[in-house]
Scaffold this active site. Structure first.
Site, short mmCIF file in Angstrom:
data_model
loop_
_atom_site.label_atom_id
_atom_site.label_comp_id
_atom_site.label_asym_id
_atom_site.label_seq_id
_atom_site.Cartn_x
_atom_site.Cartn_y
_atom_site.Cartn_z
N ASP A 164 21.72 -51.53 29.23
CA ASP A 164 21.73 -50.07 29.42
C ASP A 164 20.34 -49.52 29.75
O ASP A 164 19.91 -48.51 29.20
CB ASP A 164 22.29 -49.38 28.18
CG ASP A 164 22.76 -47.95 28.48
OD1 ASP A 164 22.74 -47.55 29.66
OD2 ASP A 164 23.14 -47.24 27.53
N SER A 208 19.29 -39.48 25.95
CA SER A 208 19.41 -40.82 26.51
C SER A 208 18.27 -41.12 27.47
O SER A 208 17.97 -40.34 28.36
CB SER A 208 20.74 -40.98 27.23
OG SER A 208 21.81 -40.88 26.32
N HIS A 215 23.34 -45.80 32.02
CA HIS A 215 24.46 -44.86 32.13
C HIS A 215 24.01 -43.48 32.61
O HIS A 215 24.85 -42.67 33.02
CB HIS A 215 25.21 -44.76 30.79
CG HIS A 215 24.46 -44.04 29.71
ND1 HIS A 215 23.77 -44.69 28.72
CD2 HIS A 215 24.29 -42.72 29.45
CE1 HIS A 215 23.22 -43.82 27.89
NE2 HIS A 215 23.51 -42.61 28.32
#
Length: 595
Positions: free
Chosen positions: A206, A284, A175
């Site tokens: 992911d 992230s 993402h």
């Protein structure tokens, strides 16, 4: 050099225009401890001196007038460097001593402070090269516009984290680079951003794989090494570049849970690790290290709720290695396979007896089978799955995991690769049967992603037809689409299965108002197209082909709930050209429908 010699009398105070920064609670009368630290382990040419403060004693323990002064306590530079490293997560330190190179120690007035536990310096030191491999990822995104599918949305920028692995590659989250237009990476302590190329994006797990063609980027860095799956209560350190600053950030915690977890970006369930370390926006893609400096996961999501706090999740090493091996084996990302069945627990004794299960038999009952799954040719509804690859499945659908732990048997399936075979033992009408099943990826009627492609559309007489996907629902109804979207679309999302690999759910996205479509203006989103001129609509491409080649006098679209749209063929095709010109639309259909 900063001289830390003390004058007799009151403790020295910092100048009024300066504030001393510390990780401990600072007392107004705390004595200053001069310490200098380098910015990172690669830049050791100079070290700026900064003053750190330690706690003074509470007012109740300060000495009164006339009392004898306590003996000065001396501590070695190694003590303060270890203490500083323990508080700040960095290990490249230089302690400034007093004049003449002699360690003058620390002079505190009052009672002698309690001894502090010494950190394991060898464990902290091992993290230094691993932290240097953590990079900051800059991405410019240009998302598709599902409301106006012939164009894209305004571009925006984001930053996240990543880390260097073997083979001149960088790992980050999927993402973080979704719908990327440009990706750049910056090393720790560097002022240069390097252009990066996206090699693979794994939407389910992911994870994304990047590389940099500039040789300068790879100089002086050792790749991160992967460790084993952590155990409960193992210490983990999450490193990255979260919001609030441009330098690297370190948070620590322990492993608090391990189970099959719903991945928010991938809309699937894979093995996940829950930790209590803070994971914020920008973290992230950053690695999570164990106490030996090896990566045991990738930070990717956190739980935000008013009733919980400090719940973060990392992608564990088995999932990471599956992604890497899949790319190395096939040259691209093929995904995680599924078994393709919906199952029911067999915990009720009457249900087990009715299914012909003996006391020594355990398993789960098949409710439905995906028509597009390879196993649909051998498995049947009401079969009881007893084991998968020789591992027995319990009545609640779990299998042994580690000592004192169990996990959903879908974990066994996720360890396989697309195209692999699995040995399945089932119970059918009180008879035990065994099959070798070929595993494949999941074909959803409403896909969770469009794999970075622009959305498909077709326009005739102002009617804009689109294929439904999860990004489409999110674009039309917001991030809470699971509550705000029409119930019938959500029912198809949750329960409907594709009958063929190329089946799509086609809807009327909107109606571009014109004279030819008077009376049809209110048909938006909720109407699924079932048939055209009596022929079923399989997907958007089949609809476009049937309309373009239609020679009948009328165009008839059969929608849900017996609603019908009828237009004159010749008039509709002429009006389409004028509508496209009015709305500055380059084509009546997307490029993928023209092929």
């Amino acid at each position: 050099m900063v001289d830390n010699k003390r004058k007799r009398g009151r403790p020295s105070k910092p100048p009024p225009n300066e504030s001393a920064e510390t990780t401990d609670h600072q007392h107004p009368n705390a004595a200053a401890v001069p310490v200098a630290a380098t910015a990172n382990s690669n830049d050791s040419a100079s070290a700026s001196a900064s003053e750190k403060t330690m706690n003074a004693d509470p007012p109740s323990t300060r000495r009164g007038r006339g009392r004898p002064r306590r003996k000065t306590e001396h501590r070695s530079p190694e003590h303060w460097s270890s203490r500083f490293a323990e508080q700040n997560g960095d290990c490249s330190l230089a302690v400034v001593v007093g004049g003449g190179g002699e360690d003058r120690g620390l002079e505190l007035e009052g009672t002698e402070p309690s001894p502090m536990p010494m950190p394991k310096w060898e464990n902290v030191a091992r993290v230094v090269p691993a932290m240097d491999a953590v990079v900051k990822v800059f991405c410019v995104h240009t998302e598709p516009n599902f409301s106006l599918p012939w164009q894209r949305k305004r571009q925006y920028s984001s930053s996240s984290s990543g880390f260097i692995i073997g083979g001149r590659r960088v790992l980050t989250n999927a993402h973080s680079v979704e719908h990327h237009t440009q990706v750049k990476v910056k090393k720790r302590g560097s002022d240069t951003k390097y252009l990066a190329t996206v090699l693979a994006i794994g939407t389910e797990c992911d994870i994304a794989l990047l590389t940099v063609n500039n040789d300068e980027f790879w100089e002086g860095f050792a790749p991160v090494e992967f460790g084993d799956l952590p155990a409960l209560q193992d210490a983990v350190t999450v490193v990255g570049y979260p919001i609030g600053g441009d330098t690297i950030s370190v948070t620590s915690g322990v492993v608090s849970r391990m189970e099959m977890l719903s991945y928010a970006h991938g809309s699937t369930e894979l093995l996940g690790v829950q930790i209590d370390a803070a994971i914020n926006s920008g973290n992230s893609g950053g690695p999570a290290f164990n106490d030996k400096g090896k990566c045991v996961g990738i930070a990717f999501q956190s739980l935000k709720h008013e009733d919980v706090e400090n719940i973060g999740y990392i992608i564990p090493t088995p999932v990471i290695m599956h992604f890497i091996h899949d790319y190395e084996k096939n040259g691209l990302y093929t995904g995680f396979p599924i078994l393709g069945v919906e199952w029911q627990k067999m915990e009720n004794p009457d249900l087990r007896m009715a299914m012909g299960m003996k006391l020594d038999k355990k398993g789960v009952r098949i409710r439905r089978i995906e028509p597009t799954a390879p196993e649909s040719h051998v498995l049947r509804p009401s079969d009881v799955i007893l084991s998968f690859d020789g591992i027995n499945i319990a009545n609640d659908g779990t299998v042994p995991f580690r000592h004192g732990e169990r996990i959903g048997f879908s974990y066994l399936v996720s360890q396989k690769y697309t195209g692999d075979k699995a040995h399945v033992k089932v119970l059918r009408k009180s008879k035990t049967l065994e099959f070798d099943i070929k595993l494949a990826t999941h074909k959803r009627l409403i896909p969770a992603h469009i794999s970075g492609k622009p959305p498909s559309y077709y326009i005739i007489a102002g009617f804009v037809f689109s294929a439904v996907s999860v990004p489409y629902l999110r674009s039309e109804y917001g991030k809470d689409y699971e509550f705000d979207a029409p119930v019938k679309l959500l029912d198809k999302l949750l329960h409907s299965m594709a009958e063929s690999v190329d089946e799509q759910l086609v809807v009327v996205s909107q109606v571009l108002v014109a004279d030819i479509n008077i009376g049809y203006e209110d048909i938006v989103n909720t109407q699924v197209v079932l048939a055209f001129n009596g022929k079923p609509v399989k997907n958007l491409k089949s609809l476009a082909n049937m309309v373009e080649t239609c020679e009948d006098e009328y165009l008839r679209f059969d929608l849900e709930y017996q609603q019908v749209v009828v237009l004159k063929t010749k008039t509709a095709k002429v009006a389409t050209s004028d509508i496209l010109t009015t709305h500055c639309i380059p084509s009546a259909m997307s490029d993928d429908l023209k092929a």
